[in-house]
Design an enzyme around this catalytic site. Structure first.
Site, PDB file in Angstrom:
ATOM      1  N   LYS A   1       0.836  -1.204   0.000  1.00  0.00           N
ATOM      2  CA  LYS A   1       0.000   0.000   0.000  1.00  0.00           C
ATOM      3  C   LYS A   1       0.875   1.261   0.000  1.00  0.00           C
ATOM      4  O   LYS A   1       0.614   2.215  -0.737  1.00  0.00           O
ATOM      5  CB  LYS A   1      -0.940  -0.016   1.218  1.00  0.00           C
ATOM      6  CG  LYS A   1      -2.023  -1.089   1.098  1.00  0.00           C
ATOM      7  CD  LYS A   1      -2.814  -1.300   2.389  1.00  0.00           C
ATOM      8  CE  LYS A   1      -3.786  -2.478   2.217  1.00  0.00           C
ATOM      9  NZ  LYS A   1      -4.589  -2.765   3.423  1.00  0.00           N
TER      10      LYS A   1
ATOM     11  N   GLN B   1      -4.564  -1.640   9.710  1.00  0.00           N
ATOM     12  CA  GLN B   1      -4.489  -2.967   9.095  1.00  0.00           C
ATOM     13  C   GLN B   1      -5.031  -4.047  10.035  1.00  0.00           C
ATOM     14  O   GLN B   1      -4.686  -4.082  11.214  1.00  0.00           O
ATOM     15  CB  GLN B   1      -3.033  -3.273   8.701  1.00  0.00           C
ATOM     16  CG  GLN B   1      -2.842  -4.552   7.902  1.00  0.00           C
ATOM     17  CD  GLN B   1      -3.452  -4.501   6.501  1.00  0.00           C
ATOM     18  OE1 GLN B   1      -3.681  -3.445   5.942  1.00  0.00           O
ATOM     19  NE2 GLN B   1      -3.729  -5.661   5.930  1.00  0.00           N
TER      20      GLN B   1
ATOM     21  N   ASP C   1     -10.842   2.504   3.908  1.00  0.00           N
ATOM     22  CA  ASP C   1     -11.106   1.057   3.800  1.00  0.00           C
ATOM     23  C   ASP C   1     -12.584   0.782   3.531  1.00  0.00           C
ATOM     24  O   ASP C   1     -12.946  -0.316   3.111  1.00  0.00           O
ATOM     25  CB  ASP C   1     -10.741   0.355   5.120  1.00  0.00           C
ATOM     26  CG  ASP C   1      -9.386  -0.321   5.066  1.00  0.00           C
ATOM     27  OD1 ASP C   1      -8.966  -0.726   3.964  1.00  0.00           O
ATOM     28  OD2 ASP C   1      -8.759  -0.455   6.130  1.00  0.00           O
TER      29      ASP C   1
END
Ligand code: GUN
Length: 292
Positions: free
Chosen positions: A52, A96, A119
């Protein structure tokens, strides 16, 4: 049978995003800035987060990686979320997953300002998606619909069977495939571990989205001629053919299923590369304050 090349589509979209970022900068706008919070040293999470951060660099975004050890407390992590929520330079951020057992993932997710939730996991974004309002779409379902769009695959009136009912893939994919318009307008069936007659249901599918996390679950005799098969599986299985000692296995028995398909995604190189691109798209939207 046509292979859906997620890697090539992802590269193309990254190019488009990079061009837009150059334009924004040329017009004196703010460089989109993504922060990623990584707790502990899980191998998979390390790899994903590194990917990412690298992708941000490739398209000209700013990125910040914030690391904590496994023993970080929930309070410390909530304080970090609060800081990021209030940091005007950060347009969007992710924490995460998975998190260590002593930390509630739901609590952390709900603490994130939904306007920075790139997200798309916050209940506000999930709710907005379900009623078709502007929102951050979660990465995998967004990547799937983008692939269908880029390959101009017909979805109207098709029977889409989704294998798996997870909050981050199965459920949102079902909502997107049934929504009005393109890509959508499908009749959707969601199958899961308690479903009876999965084989018979799959045989009726025009489009199958396999997201169970069971390597090679979907066999050749479960797929009708001409079906479109999207494989979301990425289970690490041991392999003596790779340096790392493992390989990624999809949820589809590719060699049996592919000859029957009109379109199919490979693993790796199908849905996987699209998920990071979805995150970049959301960060770009966040930078433009397009979801408020
Ligand atoms: N863990 C596995 N996939 C994801 C993702 O898309 N976002 C976050 N935050 N954690 C993950």
């Amino acid at each position: 049978m046509q292979l859906i090349d997620g890697k090539a589509v992802a590269a193309q979209i990254k190019k488009e995003i990079a061009e837009e970022v150059l334009q924004i900068k040329a017009n004196g706008g703010k460089t989109p800035h993504l922060a990623a919070v990584l707790v502990g040293h899980d191998g998979g999470s390390e790899t994903y987060v590194a990917g990412k951060v690298r992708a941000c660099e490739e398209v000209g975004f700013k990125s910040t990686l914030i690391r904590y050890e496994d023993d970080v407390t929930e309070e410390e992590l909530l304080a970090c979320v609060d800081r990021l929520n209030n940091d005007n330079d950060i347009d969007g951020f992710i924490v995460q997953l998975p998190l260590p057992k002593h930390i509630s993932e739901d609590k952390i997710t709900e603490a994130i300002d939904y306007r920075k939730d790139v997200d798309g996991f916050h209940p506000v974004n999930v709710g907005r998606m379900s009623i078709g309002l502007p929102c951050f779409l979660s990465a995998t379902p967004s990547g799937i619909v983008e692939l269908l769009k880029r390959y101009e695959i017909e979805t109207k009136g098709k029977h889409c069977v989704i294998l798996g009912r997870s909050n981050i893939v199965g459920k949102p994919a079902a909502l997107l495939m049934m929504q009005k318009g393109y890509p959508g307008d499908c009749t959707v069936t969601v199958c899961h571990s308690r479903t009876k007659n999965i084989k018979e249901i799959c045989l009726q599918a025009d489009i199958i989205i396999a997201a169970l996390g069971v390597p090679e679950f979907l066999k050749g005799d479960m797929v009708k001629e001409g079906a479109v098969v999207i494989d979301v599986g990425t289970t690490r299985v041991p392999s003596n053919k790779t340096k790392s000692g493992f390989k990624l296995s999809g949820d589809v028995a590719f060699d049996e299923v592919a000859p029957k398909c009109s379109y199919i995604t490979p693993v790796p190189g199908g849905v996987g590369p699209m998920t990071i691109v979805s995150l970049l798209k959301n960060t770009l939207l966040a930078g433009k304050k397009a979801v408020n």
